[in-house]
Structure formats: C-alpha cells, structure tokens
Design a protein around this motif. Structure first.
Motif, PDB file in Angstrom:
ATOM      1  N   VAL A 299       8.728  19.134  -3.757  1.00 48.84           N
ATOM      2  CA  VAL A 299       8.412  19.783  -5.400  1.00 48.84           C
ATOM      3  C   VAL A 299       7.530  20.241  -5.113  1.00 48.84           C
ATOM      4  O   VAL A 299       6.422  20.181  -5.070  1.00 48.84           O
ATOM      5  N   GLY A 300       6.814  21.592  -6.318  1.00 49.19           N
ATOM      6  CA  GLY A 300       5.635  21.765  -6.659  1.00 49.19           C
ATOM      7  C   GLY A 300       5.797  21.876  -8.363  1.00 49.19           C
ATOM      8  O   GLY A 300       6.786  22.175  -9.001  1.00 49.19           O
ATOM      9  N   SER A 301       4.583  22.064  -8.814  1.00 45.76           N
ATOM     10  CA  SER A 301       4.889  22.661 -10.115  1.00 45.76           C
ATOM     11  C   SER A 301       2.810  23.359  -9.728  1.00 45.76           C
ATOM     12  O   SER A 301       2.385  22.712  -8.644  1.00 45.76           O
ATOM     13  N   LEU A 302       3.052  24.017 -10.800  1.00 45.82           N
ATOM     14  CA  LEU A 302       2.242  25.201 -10.288  1.00 45.82           C
ATOM     15  C   LEU A 302       0.987  25.855 -12.104  1.00 45.82           C
ATOM     16  O   LEU A 302       1.873  25.559 -13.511  1.00 45.82           O
ATOM     17  N   MET A 303       0.077  25.190 -12.323  1.00 45.32           N
ATOM     18  CA  MET A 303      -0.466  24.995 -13.921  1.00 45.32           C
ATOM     19  C   MET A 303      -2.141  25.496 -13.062  1.00 45.32           C
ATOM     20  O   MET A 303      -2.534  25.622 -12.421  1.00 45.32           O
ATOM     21  N   PRO A 304      -2.330  26.182 -15.077  1.00 49.50           N
ATOM     22  CA  PRO A 304      -3.866  26.682 -14.592  1.00 49.50           C
ATOM     23  C   PRO A 304      -5.000  25.765 -14.522  1.00 49.50           C
ATOM     24  O   PRO A 304      -5.100  24.157 -14.919  1.00 49.50           O
ATOM     25  N   ALA A 305      -5.925  26.091 -13.655  1.00 52.56           N
ATOM     26  CA  ALA A 305      -6.898  25.058 -13.564  1.00 52.56           C
ATOM     27  C   ALA A 305      -7.715  24.199 -14.434  1.00 52.56           C
ATOM     28  O   ALA A 305      -7.878  23.293 -14.651  1.00 52.56           O
ATOM     29  N   ASP A 306      -7.863  25.067 -15.566  1.00 52.11           N
ATOM     30  CA  ASP A 306      -8.758  25.064 -16.924  1.00 52.11           C
ATOM     31  C   ASP A 306      -8.074  24.549 -18.146  1.00 52.11           C
ATOM     32  O   ASP A 306      -8.493  24.559 -18.851  1.00 52.11           O
ATOM     33  N   ARG A 307      -7.200  24.168 -17.840  1.00 48.36           N
ATOM     34  CA  ARG A 307      -5.509  23.860 -19.381  1.00 48.36           C
ATOM     35  C   ARG A 307      -4.956  22.114 -18.645  1.00 48.36           C
ATOM     36  O   ARG A 307      -3.807  23.230 -18.174  1.00 48.36           O
ATOM     37  N   PRO A 308      -5.299  21.439 -18.503  1.00 47.51           N
ATOM     38  CA  PRO A 308      -5.041  20.631 -17.799  1.00 47.51           C
ATOM     39  C   PRO A 308      -3.931  20.122 -18.782  1.00 47.51           C
ATOM     40  O   PRO A 308      -2.685  19.448 -18.594  1.00 47.51           O
ATOM     41  N   ASP A 309      -3.188  20.595 -20.014  1.00 48.89           N
ATOM     42  CA  ASP A 309      -2.687  20.341 -21.486  1.00 48.89           C
ATOM     43  C   ASP A 309      -1.315  20.705 -21.317  1.00 48.89           C
ATOM     44  O   ASP A 309      -0.347  21.402 -21.623  1.00 48.89           O
ATOM     45  N   ALA A 310      -1.606  22.319 -20.661  1.00 50.91           N
ATOM     46  CA  ALA A 310      -0.380  23.160 -20.290  1.00 50.91           C
ATOM     47  C   ALA A 310       0.827  22.861 -19.385  1.00 50.91           C
ATOM     48  O   ALA A 310       1.143  21.458 -18.732  1.00 50.91           O
TER      49      ALA A 310
END
Length: 197
Positions: free
Chosen positions: A80-91
C-alpha cells in the motif's frame, strides 16, 4: 554350485534410506517455506513513474519492483502507499493502491491522477504478514522538466515484534537441530538393522 547366502531381510537398507531421503526433503521444504513466509531478508525496491516526470492532473502509473539481494523477484507482497507534499507534513495523504502484475515477476503498479506540481513523499508499505509493517519513502517530483528516473529504497528484514523473533529463532535454530536428531536416529537405526541382519 552353491549360491552365496542371502540376507534374511534384503530390503531393510532400502526403506531406511528412502525414509531418510523423504525426511530430509520434507525438512528442506519446511525451511524454505519458513524463509519465504516472514520477509526475514533485505528486500530491494525500485520506484518508477510513467510518464516521467508526471504531468499535474494527468494519468500517472507508479511501478514498484521488488527483489532480494540475489536479484530474485519478490512475489506475493501486499503493498500500500501514500503520496503527500514533502513540504506539508500536515496535509492529507493521497492513498496509492498497488496491484501485483503476473509479469515481470515482482512488479506492482498503481494508477492514479498526478497531483499539482511539486515535490511529494511517496511512502510504500509492505503489509504482507500480520504484525509486520515495513515502510520506505522516496521523493517524487511532479511537473518540471527533469525526470525522476529510478528511485531506489530498501525494506529491512521484518521483525514483527517479540512473537516474530521467537518464531524465527525456532525456525533458524530449532529446525536444524530437529533435522540433526532425525538423521542421527535414522543412521543409528540403519546400522543396528545391518548388524542384526
């Protein structure tokens, strides 16, 4: 003309040897199954994107290839995976659902819509076995002119906590000891039958 005396039990040696071979084969199969069932090894991963670089808002295929250190493909993993903005850990992360492909072996792909341009942390998690959650993170650039190329990562051996450690000790130490005892008993029994015969 007299023929040489025959043993009263001519087939005794053959069944003992057959039992020994069957036992050793069964133990080898058990040991192989144990090593395959616990990810007790280092697994090498490689992530690629198509197209590369991904185009914001366009279809994107993320491929993960898994192999052992000896370059054998790793099949049957549940990724499984997840993709999130590198500069927004709260996203809020975007879930990435990987599916295993039959060929080439050890290949897993996910199809999604590429997010807006920017740098993203793609986390890949291996949840093949209960109580064993291993993850690795690579940085994926969406948009821009420079391709990401192959993004390598490593899954360390899974431990899964104390129960898994005990299980591995049992397989890695207990099984060879058991094999040694079985072989010794069979050899001694074979020698005793030869002496009685």
């Amino acid at each position: 003309m007299t023929s040489p005396p025959r043993s009263p039990h001519p087939d005794r040696r053959r069944p003992a040897a057959g039992r020994l071979a069957s036992t050793l084969l069964a133990l080898a199969l058990l040991l192989t199954a144990a090593s395959a069932a616990g990810h007790g090894m280092v697994v090498l991963g490689a992530v690629t994107a198509n197209p590369d670089p991904p185009r914001p808002g366009a279809a994107l295929v993320v491929t993960v290839d898994l192999a052992t250190l000896s370059k054998s493909p790793v099949e049957g993993a549940k990724l499984v995976g997840s993709l999130m903005p590198a500069d927004r850990p709260d996203a809020t992360p975007t879930e990435v659902a990987f599916r295993e492909y039959p060929e080439p072996y050890g290949t897993y792909r996910a199809q999604l819509t590429a997010p807006p341009a920017g740098r993203y942390d793609l986390t890949v998690r291996d949840r093949t076995y209960p109580n064993e959650d291993i993850s690795a993170t690579v940085t994926l650039q969406v948009g821009g002119a420079k391709p990401n190329g192959t993004l390598d990562f490593t899954f360390p051996p899974a431990t899964g906590g104390p129960r898994s450690l005990v299980r591995w000790l049992l397989w890695l130490v207990g099984l060879p000891l058991l094999a040694g005892v079985v072989v010794t008993v069979l050899v001694l029994r074979s020698k005793r039958e030869d002496a009685d015969g």
